[in-house]
Design an enzyme around this catalytic site. Structure first.
Site: not given
Ligand code: NAD
Ligand code: DAU
Length: 350
Positions: A160, A156, A131-133
């Site tokens: 990562k 988190y 992730t970019d975080e």
């Molecule tokens: P998600 O939470 O939707 O899915 C995570 C999946 O991992 C689920 O299917 C869960 O069952 C599985 N999992 C969790 N713990 C596990 C364990 N101990 N063993 C086996 N499986 C397990 O997550 P996502 O949003 O699809 O993110 C996927 C990946 O991409 C993550 O590594 C996240 O850090 C990265 N990522 C997410 C975003 C985003 O915006 N969502 C952006 C950049 C990177």
């Molecule tokens: O940047 C990549 C990341 O983006 C991934 O690595 C993470 O897995 C993914 O969850 C996401 O993280 P964020 O924290 O940016 O996403 P989230 O959707 O939780 O929140 C987006 C923005 O909205 C953040 O500034 C917090 C705000 N927010 C979020 C929720 C859930 C609110 O204001 N209210 C809310 O209820």
């Protein structure tokens, strides 16, 4: 025939990556390893579950012995590792879970790959999806490049960042062939409604309050999930070993502006008076350690691998909103049961 393990394939991004690989590469066998936590959902994969080149294994990546047995059995040629605890708010209330899955789980996978490949790394690859975080938070100016120093703030992102360091350490120390990509915020179908966009679509639809953290001024750089999956495909096939690639959409939005767009699209789609959904906006206590701004410089990916996002944000949002409106059952199944307990703790008792 290559055998590829995709971890976390039942989650949001993982399900899109599994779908893309199963459909596009009939000569790859795709083995989805997922423990089906609250975020994992096999309903995300209905359209590929009976494909002959797809198999699902329910297993916990934290279980080192189990991982090794699975790797021994399938002799994977490559791993695309997405399994993670992924929600920042949950990491604030329960950080340890994030260390287990994101750090120890990743190290278990690295060890299993190292053990079965036994130093014969020809044609092998461990692709770690991050992730970019990990880069922390930007001020008003600048963008994250692949050279930006790591500076995670949430449990988190710290977990990562740690997993990224382990992947690089295995490359440097053992020569384990690996790659990392760091992507910005994804949106699209099948995202668990704890994340901003699906949570707010669902609340608008149900006329529930829209809990905006702080003043809603934080900025995120949004990318359509299928464009992320396409980037993973390019990096998997053409990326340089040991390299890092940033993935992002050049698409920065303050939360409040994005929320207002969601409200206005949904007013039209739900036949509401203009401005009706915006009245649901409720400013609540800010997220602890809330990063102000993320913005990705994806020039390297564009220059080296020719990847650019395929969808403009407004089009992607329309598509995404339509998907959630058309898939009410998916949302209802997910938000029944434990979801309400999470929701109350996160929003009603804070
Ligand atoms: P998600 O939470 O939707 O899915 C995570 C999946 O991992 C689920 O299917 C869960 O069952 C599985 N999992 C969790 N713990 C596990 C364990 N101990 N063993 C086996 N499986 C397990 O997550 P996502 O949003 O699809 O993110 C996927 C990946 O991409 C993550 O590594 C996240 O850090 C990265 N990522 C997410 C975003 C985003 O915006 N969502 C952006 C950049 C990177
Ligand atoms: O940047 C990549 C990341 O983006 C991934 O690595 C993470 O897995 C993914 O969850 C996401 O993280 P964020 O924290 O940016 O996403 P989230 O959707 O939780 O929140 C987006 C923005 O909205 C953040 O500034 C917090 C705000 N927010 C979020 C929720 C859930 C609110 O204001 N209210 C809310 O209820």
């Amino acid at each position: 025939m290559k055998t590829i393990a995709i971890t976390g394939g039942a989650g949001f991004i993982g399900s899109h990556v599994v779908r893309l690989f199963v459909k596009k590469y009939p000569n790859y066998k795709i083995v989805n390893i997922d423990n089906l936590t609250y975020a994992g959902n096999l309903a995300n994969l209905k359209d590929v579950e009976s494909a002959s080149n797809y198999e699902f294994i329910k297993a916990d990546i934290v279980d080192a012995q189990m991982m090794f047995e699975v790797f021994e059995k399938y002799k994977f040629d490559a791993v695309i590792h997405l399994a993670a605890e992924s929600h920042v708010d949950r990491s604030i209330s329960n950080p340890t879970e994030f260390v287990f899955t994101n750090v120890i789980g990743t190290v278990n996978l690295l060890n299993s790959a190292k053990k079965i490949w036994k130093g014969d790394f020809e044609g092998k690859l461990f692709y770690h999806v991050s992730t970019d975080e990990v880069y922390g938070s930007l001020g008003k100016e600048g963008m994250f490049t692949e050279e930006t120093k790591y500076d995670p703030h949430s449990p988190y992102s710290a977990s990562k960042a740690s997993s990224d360091h382990f992947v690089r350490a295995y490359f440097d120390t053992y020569g384990l062939p690996s790659l990392i990509s760091n992507c910005s915020n994804n949106y699209g179908s099948f995202q668990f409604p704890e994340k901003l966009i699906p949570l707010f679509i669902n609340n608008i639809k149900k006329n529930l309050p829209l809990p905006v953290y702080g003043k809603g001024e934080n900025i995120r750089d949004w990318l359509w999930v299928e464009d992320h999956a396409r980037a993973i495909d390019s990096i998997f096939h053409k990326g340089k070993l040991g390299a890092t690639y940033n993935i992002g959409g050049h698409n920065e939005w303050t939360n409040i502006d994005l929320i207002k767009v969601l409200c206005s699209i949904l007013d039209k789609k739900l036949d509401r008076e203009s401005g009706a959904s915006e009245k649901l906006i409720t400013y609540v206590k800010d997220r602890a350690g809330h990063d102000l701004r993320y913005a990705i410089d994806a020039t390297k990916l564009q220059d080296e691998l020719d990847w650019v996002p395929s969808l403009q944000f407004k089009e992607g949002l329309e598509k995404t909103i339509d998907w959630y409106l058309e898939n009410e059952n998916w949302m209802e199944n997910i938000t029944s049961g434990n979801y309400q307990e999470y929701y109350d703790k996160q929003y009603n008792e804070r």
